[in-house]
Design a protein around this motif. Structure first.
Motif, PDB file in Angstrom:
ATOM      1  N   LEU A   1      17.709   0.000  -6.376  1.00  0.00           N
ATOM      2  CA  LEU A   1      17.515  -1.375  -6.833  1.00  0.00           C
ATOM      3  C   LEU A   1      18.044  -2.368  -5.807  1.00  0.00           C
ATOM      4  O   LEU A   1      17.461  -3.436  -5.605  1.00  0.00           O
ATOM      5  CB  LEU A   1      18.198  -1.580  -8.180  1.00  0.00           C
ATOM      6  N   ASP A   2      19.151  -2.015  -5.154  1.00  0.00           N
ATOM      7  CA  ASP A   2      19.667  -2.857  -4.063  1.00  0.00           C
ATOM      8  C   ASP A   2      18.605  -3.059  -2.998  1.00  0.00           C
ATOM      9  O   ASP A   2      18.408  -4.176  -2.486  1.00  0.00           O
ATOM     10  CB  ASP A   2      20.900  -2.212  -3.417  1.00  0.00           C
ATOM     11  N   SER A   3      17.910  -1.969  -2.657  1.00  0.00           N
ATOM     12  CA  SER A   3      16.895  -2.042  -1.592  1.00  0.00           C
ATOM     13  C   SER A   3      15.705  -2.890  -2.016  1.00  0.00           C
ATOM     14  O   SER A   3      15.218  -3.728  -1.235  1.00  0.00           O
ATOM     15  CB  SER A   3      16.432  -0.625  -1.229  1.00  0.00           C
ATOM     16  N   PHE A   4      15.222  -2.684  -3.240  1.00  0.00           N
ATOM     17  CA  PHE A   4      14.092  -3.493  -3.717  1.00  0.00           C
ATOM     18  C   PHE A   4      14.470  -4.973  -3.771  1.00  0.00           C
ATOM     19  O   PHE A   4      13.679  -5.844  -3.399  1.00  0.00           O
ATOM     20  CB  PHE A   4      13.654  -3.014  -5.100  1.00  0.00           C
ATOM     21  N   TRP A   5      15.683  -5.264  -4.239  1.00  0.00           N
ATOM     22  CA  TRP A   5      16.146  -6.648  -4.319  1.00  0.00           C
ATOM     23  C   TRP A   5      16.287  -7.253  -2.925  1.00  0.00           C
ATOM     24  O   TRP A   5      15.934  -8.416  -2.696  1.00  0.00           O
ATOM     25  CB  TRP A   5      17.476  -6.685  -5.067  1.00  0.00           C
ATOM     26  N   GLN A   6      16.798  -6.476  -1.988  1.00  0.00           N
ATOM     27  CA  GLN A   6      16.954  -6.945  -0.612  1.00  0.00           C
ATOM     28  C   GLN A   6      15.613  -7.371  -0.027  1.00  0.00           C
ATOM     29  O   GLN A   6      15.502  -8.437   0.600  1.00  0.00           O
ATOM     30  CB  GLN A   6      17.555  -5.833   0.241  1.00  0.00           C
ATOM     31  N   LEU A   7      14.582  -6.566  -0.243  1.00  0.00           N
ATOM     32  CA  LEU A   7      13.266  -6.880   0.298  1.00  0.00           C
ATOM     33  C   LEU A   7      12.643  -8.083  -0.407  1.00  0.00           C
ATOM     34  O   LEU A   7      11.962  -8.897   0.216  1.00  0.00           O
ATOM     35  CB  LEU A   7      12.351  -5.660   0.164  1.00  0.00           C
ATOM     36  N   LEU A   8      12.904  -8.198  -1.698  1.00  0.00           N
ATOM     37  CA  LEU A   8      12.369  -9.334  -2.458  1.00  0.00           C
ATOM     38  C   LEU A   8      12.986 -10.647  -1.995  1.00  0.00           C
ATOM     39  O   LEU A   8      12.291 -11.660  -1.829  1.00  0.00           O
ATOM     40  CB  LEU A   8      12.633  -9.125  -3.946  1.00  0.00           C
ATOM     41  N   THR A   9      14.296 -10.652  -1.781  1.00  0.00           N
ATOM     42  CA  THR A   9      15.004 -11.896  -1.471  1.00  0.00           C
ATOM     43  C   THR A   9      15.083 -12.191   0.020  1.00  0.00           C
ATOM     44  O   THR A   9      15.512 -13.283   0.402  1.00  0.00           O
ATOM     45  CB  THR A   9      16.428 -11.843  -2.047  1.00  0.00           C
ATOM     46  N   TYR A  10      14.677 -11.254   0.851  1.00  0.00           N
ATOM     47  CA  TYR A  10      14.717 -11.454   2.304  1.00  0.00           C
ATOM     48  C   TYR A  10      13.968 -12.739   2.681  1.00  0.00           C
ATOM     49  O   TYR A  10      12.855 -12.981   2.221  1.00  0.00           O
ATOM     50  CB  TYR A  10      14.070 -10.247   2.990  1.00  0.00           C
ATOM     51  N   ASN A  11      14.605 -13.569   3.481  1.00  0.00           N
ATOM     52  CA  ASN A  11      13.963 -14.782   3.981  1.00  0.00           C
ATOM     53  C   ASN A  11      13.437 -15.671   2.850  1.00  0.00           C
ATOM     54  O   ASN A  11      12.300 -16.128   2.862  1.00  0.00           O
ATOM     55  CB  ASN A  11      12.823 -14.422   4.954  1.00  0.00           C
ATOM     56  N   ASN A  12      14.309 -15.898   1.843  1.00  0.00           N
ATOM     57  CA  ASN A  12      13.997 -16.800   0.728  1.00  0.00           C
ATOM     58  C   ASN A  12      12.794 -16.352  -0.097  1.00  0.00           C
ATOM     59  O   ASN A  12      11.984 -17.155  -0.556  1.00  0.00           O
ATOM     60  CB  ASN A  12      13.752 -18.230   1.236  1.00  0.00           C
ATOM     61  N   GLY A  13      12.673 -15.034  -0.297  1.00  0.00           N
ATOM     62  CA  GLY A  13      11.535 -14.532  -1.055  1.00  0.00           C
ATOM     63  C   GLY A  13      11.468 -15.012  -2.488  1.00  0.00           C
ATOM     64  O   GLY A  13      10.377 -15.165  -3.058  1.00  0.00           O
ATOM     65  N   ARG A  14      12.629 -15.274  -3.112  1.00  0.00           N
ATOM     66  CA  ARG A  14      12.595 -15.751  -4.492  1.00  0.00           C
ATOM     67  C   ARG A  14      11.878 -17.091  -4.622  1.00  0.00           C
ATOM     68  O   ARG A  14      11.275 -17.385  -5.656  1.00  0.00           O
ATOM     69  CB  ARG A  14      14.021 -15.908  -5.027  1.00  0.00           C
ATOM     70  N   GLY A  15      11.959 -17.892  -3.576  1.00  0.00           N
ATOM     71  CA  GLY A  15      11.419 -19.245  -3.656  1.00  0.00           C
ATOM     72  C   GLY A  15       9.907 -19.336  -3.698  1.00  0.00           C
ATOM     73  O   GLY A  15       9.364 -20.410  -3.977  1.00  0.00           O
ATOM     74  N   ILE A  16       9.210 -18.231  -3.448  1.00  0.00           N
ATOM     75  CA  ILE A  16       7.739 -18.291  -3.403  1.00  0.00           C
ATOM     76  C   ILE A  16       7.064 -17.376  -4.423  1.00  0.00           C
ATOM     77  O   ILE A  16       5.840 -17.285  -4.451  1.00  0.00           O
ATOM     78  CB  ILE A  16       7.210 -17.946  -2.000  1.00  0.00           C
ATOM     79  N   LEU A  17       7.836 -16.703  -5.266  1.00  0.00           N
ATOM     80  CA  LEU A  17       7.240 -15.773  -6.224  1.00  0.00           C
ATOM     81  C   LEU A  17       6.192 -16.438  -7.105  1.00  0.00           C
ATOM     82  O   LEU A  17       5.151 -15.851  -7.416  1.00  0.00           O
ATOM     83  CB  LEU A  17       8.324 -15.142  -7.098  1.00  0.00           C
ATOM     84  N   HIS A  18       6.454 -17.677  -7.501  1.00  0.00           N
ATOM     85  CA  HIS A  18       5.506 -18.378  -8.367  1.00  0.00           C
ATOM     86  C   HIS A  18       4.211 -18.712  -7.640  1.00  0.00           C
ATOM     87  O   HIS A  18       3.172 -18.925  -8.287  1.00  0.00           O
ATOM     88  CB  HIS A  18       6.138 -19.663  -8.916  1.00  0.00           C
ATOM     89  N   ARG A  19       4.260 -18.751  -6.322  1.00  0.00           N
ATOM     90  CA  ARG A  19       3.033 -18.978  -5.541  1.00  0.00           C
ATOM     91  C   ARG A  19       2.244 -17.674  -5.387  1.00  0.00           C
ATOM     92  O   ARG A  19       1.015 -17.666  -5.462  1.00  0.00           O
ATOM     93  CB  ARG A  19       3.363 -19.574  -4.177  1.00  0.00           C
ATOM     94  N   LEU A  20       2.961 -16.585  -5.170  1.00  0.00           N
ATOM     95  CA  LEU A  20       2.302 -15.293  -5.012  1.00  0.00           C
ATOM     96  C   LEU A  20       1.623 -14.833  -6.295  1.00  0.00           C
ATOM     97  O   LEU A  20       0.575 -14.182  -6.264  1.00  0.00           O
ATOM     98  CB  LEU A  20       3.321 -14.231  -4.578  1.00  0.00           C
ATOM     99  N   VAL A  21       2.217 -15.159  -7.439  1.00  0.00           N
ATOM    100  CA  VAL A  21       1.732 -14.618  -8.715  1.00  0.00           C
ATOM    101  C   VAL A  21       0.402 -15.235  -9.147  1.00  0.00           C
ATOM    102  O   VAL A  21      -0.200 -14.789 -10.128  1.00  0.00           O
ATOM    103  CB  VAL A  21       2.807 -14.817  -9.808  1.00  0.00           C
TER     104      VAL A  21
END
Length: 304
Positions: free
Chosen positions: A203-223
């Protein structure tokens, strides 16, 4: 045709998985417009392109990658724009069409004349778009075969999770930026088979890849891809029904969003449907049970 593989309990054939850092170290970047795209490739032989899903990255294939015979295949994958180690521009019109452009340009840039495609989740929609383009005579390469893994090929039977619905709502920006690790872990684990949940380290690894380079900030655009699936439904389903190349769906039956109902719909609508069901496996079959997926993929390829 349908096959059902038995459930052996726990993860089967997991092997040794590279950490995200090791995965990144052995990769390369290329340019897509002004943006840097992370990619990884190895082996010789026929080209096999692995296409990842939402909201994760090519590292999803890290447990499946070592099983592939890299004397038979030249294996290629990338983190699509907005995912993993690739750039994640904030003000960007993310779309399946654009991700298909990205793959098309990448494949053409390497002068590949023929490719096999193996796609998961979001990546399945990218491949449906590529199939449609091939049937319209728009591609400069041939798609030799297609293997799907738990993707929402038919939006009418897709069952998005509540977090996906919230991200696609008018509050999506706030939900995206405010996503916590606890909320992520809870929702992400629900996608896996009952005894196949990722460990704390995974889960640490999946979270790391998700949040890398401000990934949380664009999830609503990707979806927004969920709306694209509805808009392009007829074209993308027709691409499946009119496909000339061999296709197989490998489906984890414990997937709550794209599992049993999706496989049933595939059998209903796709001529001579080839489906392999993996009992007890969830939404990430290539990560949860890579050996089962590999056996199903290898048997499929022997017939191509």
């Amino acid at each position: 045709m349908e096959q059902v593989l038995p459930h052996y309990g726990g993860r089967t054939g997991a092997g040794t998985s590279l950490s995200p850092e090791q995965w990144q170290e052995t990769g390369k970047w290329f340019s897509y417009g002004e943006h840097a795209i992370f990619s990884r490739m190895a082996g010789e032989g026929e080209a096999l392109v692995l296409v990842h899903g939402f909201p994760t990255a090519s590292w999803d294939y890290s447990r499946f990658w070592p099983l592939l015979n890299q004397q038979q295949y030249r294996v290629l994958t990338m983190d699509m724009l907005g995912f993993g180690f690739s750039d994640k521009p904030v003000n960007y019109a993310y779309s399946i069409q654009d991700q298909a452009d990205l793959h098309e340009g990448w494949i053409e840039g390497m002068r590949l004349k023929s490719v096999h495609l193996l796609a998961h989740d979001y990546g399945c929609s990218v491949v449906q778009e590529l199939l449609a383009r091939e049937q319209e005579g728009l591609l400069r390469f041939r798609i030799a075969s297609v293997c799907f893994l738990n993707g929402a090929l038919f939006p009418e039977v897709h069952r998005p999770m509540m977090i996906q619905r919230l991200l696609s709502s008018p509050l999506g920006g706030l939900i995206s930026r405010g996503l916590t690790r606890r909320v992520f872990d809870t929702n992400f684990c629900r996608l896996f088979g009952a005894d196949r949940h990722p460990s704390a380290g995974e889960l640490d690894s999946f979270w790391q890849l998700l949040t890398y380079n401000n990934g949380r900030g664009i999830l609503h655009r990707l979806v927004h891809y969920m709306e694209e699936r509805r808009c392009h439904r007829n074209r993308w389903v027709s691409a499946l029904q009119n496909a000339r190349q061999p296709m197989r769906l490998i489906s984890g039956t414990a997937d709550p969003v794209s599992g049993i109902a999706m496989a049933m719909r595939y059998r209903e609508l796709v001529p001579d449907a080839d489906v392999v069901s993996l009992r007890g496996v969830g939404h990430y079959p290539h990560y949860e049970s890579p050996a089962e997926v590999y056996r199903a993929f290898r048997e499929f390829q022997r017939r191509c």
